[in-house]
Design a protein around this motif. Structure first.
Motif, PDB file in Angstrom:
ATOM      1  N   TYR A 249       0.843  -1.192   0.000  1.00 21.23           N
ATOM      2  CA  TYR A 249       0.000   0.000   0.000  1.00 21.23           C
ATOM      3  C   TYR A 249       0.871   1.231   0.000  1.00 21.23           C
ATOM      4  O   TYR A 249       2.061   1.185   0.283  1.00 21.23           O
ATOM      5  CB  TYR A 249      -0.907   0.000   1.236  1.00 21.23           C
ATOM      6  CG  TYR A 249      -0.136  -0.124   2.538  1.00 21.23           C
ATOM      7  CD1 TYR A 249       0.427   0.993   3.134  1.00 21.23           C
ATOM      8  CD2 TYR A 249       0.047  -1.369   3.140  1.00 21.23           C
ATOM      9  CE1 TYR A 249       1.159   0.890   4.301  1.00 21.23           C
ATOM     10  CE2 TYR A 249       0.774  -1.489   4.311  1.00 21.23           C
ATOM     11  CZ  TYR A 249       1.332  -0.362   4.893  1.00 21.23           C
ATOM     12  OH  TYR A 249       2.063  -0.472   6.040  1.00 21.23           O
ATOM     13  N   ASN A 250       0.241   2.323  -0.365  1.00 19.70           N
ATOM     14  CA  ASN A 250       0.870   3.631  -0.260  1.00 19.70           C
ATOM     15  C   ASN A 250       0.176   4.380   0.847  1.00 19.70           C
ATOM     16  O   ASN A 250      -1.042   4.478   0.829  1.00 19.70           O
ATOM     17  CB  ASN A 250       0.581   4.460  -1.520  1.00 19.70           C
ATOM     18  CG  ASN A 250       1.556   4.164  -2.611  1.00 19.70           C
ATOM     19  OD1 ASN A 250       2.742   4.046  -2.349  1.00 19.70           O
ATOM     20  ND2 ASN A 250       1.058   4.042  -3.820  1.00 19.70           N
ATOM     21  N   VAL A 251       0.930   4.921   1.766  1.00 12.63           N
ATOM     22  CA  VAL A 251       0.287   5.831   2.705  1.00 12.63           C
ATOM     23  C   VAL A 251       0.215   7.163   1.987  1.00 12.63           C
ATOM     24  O   VAL A 251       1.226   7.733   1.605  1.00 12.63           O
ATOM     25  CB  VAL A 251       1.079   5.966   4.014  1.00 12.63           C
ATOM     26  CG1 VAL A 251       0.441   7.032   4.896  1.00 12.63           C
ATOM     27  CG2 VAL A 251       1.108   4.631   4.737  1.00 12.63           C
ATOM     28  N   ASN A 252      -0.983   7.599   1.737  1.00 13.61           N
ATOM     29  CA  ASN A 252      -1.189   8.790   0.930  1.00 13.61           C
ATOM     30  C   ASN A 252      -1.918   9.821   1.782  1.00 13.61           C
ATOM     31  O   ASN A 252      -3.125   9.774   1.938  1.00 13.61           O
ATOM     32  CB  ASN A 252      -2.024   8.398  -0.292  1.00 13.61           C
ATOM     33  CG  ASN A 252      -2.311   9.578  -1.192  1.00 13.61           C
ATOM     34  OD1 ASN A 252      -2.032  10.722  -0.838  1.00 13.61           O
ATOM     35  ND2 ASN A 252      -2.867   9.305  -2.351  1.00 13.61           N
ATOM     36  N   ASP A 253      -1.158  10.774   2.326  1.00 14.19           N
ATOM     37  CA  ASP A 253      -1.804  11.695   3.261  1.00 14.19           C
ATOM     38  C   ASP A 253      -2.665  12.747   2.551  1.00 14.19           C
ATOM     39  O   ASP A 253      -3.256  13.599   3.193  1.00 14.19           O
ATOM     40  CB  ASP A 253      -0.777  12.329   4.211  1.00 14.19           C
ATOM     41  CG  ASP A 253       0.322  13.048   3.458  1.00 14.19           C
ATOM     42  OD1 ASP A 253       0.032  13.596   2.379  1.00 14.19           O
ATOM     43  OD2 ASP A 253       1.472  13.052   3.949  1.00 14.19           O
ATOM     44  N   ARG A 254      -2.727  12.644   1.252  1.00 14.61           N
ATOM     45  CA  ARG A 254      -3.621  13.549   0.521  1.00 14.61           C
ATOM     46  C   ARG A 254      -4.960  12.879   0.224  1.00 14.61           C
ATOM     47  O   ARG A 254      -5.858  13.492  -0.339  1.00 14.61           O
ATOM     48  CB  ARG A 254      -2.982  13.991  -0.784  1.00 14.61           C
ATOM     49  CG  ARG A 254      -1.582  14.528  -0.601  1.00 14.61           C
ATOM     50  CD  ARG A 254      -1.023  14.978  -1.924  1.00 14.61           C
ATOM     51  NE  ARG A 254      -1.508  16.304  -2.273  1.00 14.61           N
ATOM     52  CZ  ARG A 254      -0.972  17.428  -1.808  1.00 14.61           C
ATOM     53  NH1 ARG A 254       0.055  17.379  -1.003  1.00 14.61           N
ATOM     54  NH2 ARG A 254      -1.447  18.597  -2.157  1.00 14.61           N
ATOM     55  N   LEU A 255      -5.038  11.593   0.559  1.00 11.82           N
ATOM     56  CA  LEU A 255      -6.274  10.882   0.273  1.00 11.82           C
ATOM     57  C   LEU A 255      -7.365  11.297   1.250  1.00 11.82           C
ATOM     58  O   LEU A 255      -7.257  11.096   2.446  1.00 11.82           O
ATOM     59  CB  LEU A 255      -6.042   9.365   0.369  1.00 11.82           C
ATOM     60  CG  LEU A 255      -7.273   8.489   0.240  1.00 11.82           C
ATOM     61  CD1 LEU A 255      -7.868   8.603  -1.151  1.00 11.82           C
ATOM     62  CD2 LEU A 255      -6.943   7.058   0.559  1.00 11.82           C
TER      63      LEU A 255
END
Length: 425
Positions: A249-255
């Motif tokens: 997974y990608n931790v995407n803090d813009r999600l």
RNA sequence: GUGGCUGUAGUCAAGCGGUUAAGACACAGGAUUGUGGCUCCUGCAUGCGUGGGUUCAAAUCCCAUCAGCCACCCCA
């Protein structure tokens, strides 16, 4: 126009429906294994449910709802998504009084009045799951795992899983505050949409596609940095569980998911090759929603994927999912007497479990043979006056191009044996 | 809600103001009497999304409308 369905709707025709059946089978099987029961709720609800349950500032509710007044002067809306309905049902039937968690799945049409483009329709279909009643991060991980597992089972590749935590009602305001402090000085440079977001829901600015806004929000405080201790450790546990089973997974803090009810874990799965609409599923935790709809404080998490997009992605990736229509046996009959006999034979064959067909067009023998060939019939039986007189029937093995005569009485036995032999090899 | 492109048979299409609207695939029938896949022959749009208009004449030009595709917003 009489001969065209409403904009953004689709007929699913023979040849196409097999793909849906295939997906539905995989869905039902995976849900059975994961312990999810199906729930069916109405396709329309009181409009108010969606205003409260989805959020009255969301695009989905603000501009995409099919809302009408019924004859009892009630405001009714076609469901734009099903989580709100599931939650309503959960509260209405007091399912929280039963052993928890409650694990359900749904599969059905949703309705959103948006402009049509690749992968977006006004009536579209979603498969989704909801787990109600547990705060445990293992549930978050299970839901995400199940989603990824589903994509793998149907053979899809190239998915990207993005996850984030948007915090709870304790830490969300903290983030919001920090975000405002960061963005307020830059207000004038933001796009006009983002300027209004600043007041309503500044988190959405992180999600803006405008280059300028992306630029400006770079370095903005991430939700992950503002999480309270509880939320931070929850998120860490979710990631730990995913790591344990090897899910990337990608931790995407813009999600930031578009629906208002999300708390803590939010996730989205994208695949690059279906046009601009690259999202093939998403979900998240909604620990405040059940209370919002009038139930007791109860946590929940859910996930939904769009079947049209799944099919588009599968087609783009060249995946197979539908077998062509074939016959085990086709009965070619010549003459009225033979047709009557054929009609009886076909019934016998079907009762024995064979896929059997006969001529329904009054075609010549040649044309009947051609038809049988078109549908890859395993055997074609030929029945005419000669055979009737002799009490036999011609059995032609289409692939081998060989044929023999069999007594009429023994034909069913012969075919079922052949069928068994074929399926055992 | 906004913008771009498109709309000719089941499908892909040629046609770009002027006799009976190419072609291909698909479909249907046939190539001596009752046999498929290859080949060959024949058939298959009084109609060019729909409604108006311009013109002696429109599938071809104009307007409107509907639909499709694509993109923005947002999402599945």
């Amino acid at each position: 126009m009489l001969t065209a369905g409403p904009k953004g709707t689709n007929d699913i025709l023979p040849g196409e429906i097999e793909k849906w059946h295939y997906l539905e089978e995989v869905i039902r099987e995976i849900c059975r294994q994961y312990g999810y029961s199906e729930i069916r709720t109405p396709v329309f609800e009181h409009t108010e449910l969606f205003l409260r349950g989805v959020g009255d500032t969301t695009d989905v509710v603000e501009k995409e709802m099919y809302t009408f007044i019924d004859k009892g002067k009630r405001s009714i809306s076609l469901r734009p998504e099903q989580t709100a309905s599931v939650v309503r049902s959960y509260v209405e039937h007091k399912i929280y009084a039963q052993p928890q968690p409650t694990k359900v799945y749904y599969l059905g049409p949703m309705f959103r009045y948006a402009n049509v483009q690749a992968g977006r329709y006004r009536q579209f279909h979603q498969f989704g799951v909801e787990v109600l009643g547990s705060y445990d991060p293992v549930v978050d991980a299970e839901v995400i795992t199940m989603a990824m597992e589903f994509y793998h089972r149907i053979g899809l590749h190239g998915m990207e899983l993005h996850i984030n935590s948007v915090g709870c009602k304790e830490c969300r305001p903290v983030h919001r505050q920090r975000l405002l402090e960061f963005l307020n000085p830059k207000e004038k440079k933001l796009c006009h949409l983002c300027r209004s977001r600043l007041a309503k829901n500044p988190m959405r600015i992180l999600d803006c596609k405008e280059e300028q806004c992306q630029e400006l929000s770079r370095g903005a405080p991430a939700t992950a940095d503002c999480l309270c201790e509880k939320c931070a450790s929850h998120f860490a546990m979710v990631r730990k569980y995913l790591d344990d089973v090897g899910i990337q997974y990608n931790v995407n803090d813009r999600l930031v998911r578009g629906l208002d009810y999300y708390t803590n874990t939010a996730f989205e799965i994208m695949v690059s090759d279906i046009g601009a609409q690259s999202s093939i599923g998403g979900g998240g935790r909604y620990d405040g929603l059940i209370e919002e709809v009038g139930g007791p404080p109860t946590p929940g998490i859910g996930y939904a994927l769009g079947l049209e997009r799944i099919i588009a992605a599968m087609e783009r990736q060249g995946l197979e999912f539908a077998k062509d229509r074939t016959f085990d046996v086709f009965v070619a009959a010549l003459g009225e007497k033979a047709r009557e006999q054929a009609f009886k034979l076909v019934l016998d064959f079907r009762r024995a479990g064979l896929v059997a067909e006969m001529d329904l067009m009054g075609r010549s023998l040649k044309a009947q043979m051609k038809f049988a060939d078109r549908f890859n019939s395993g055997f074609t039986l030929i029945l005419g006056d000669e055979e009737l007189a002799k009490g036999v029937i011609v059995v032609r093995n289409m692939a081998a191009g060989e044929q023999t005569e069999i007594p009429l009485g023994g034909i069913l036995d012969y075919l079922t044996k052949q069928k068994r032999r074929n399926s055992s090899t």
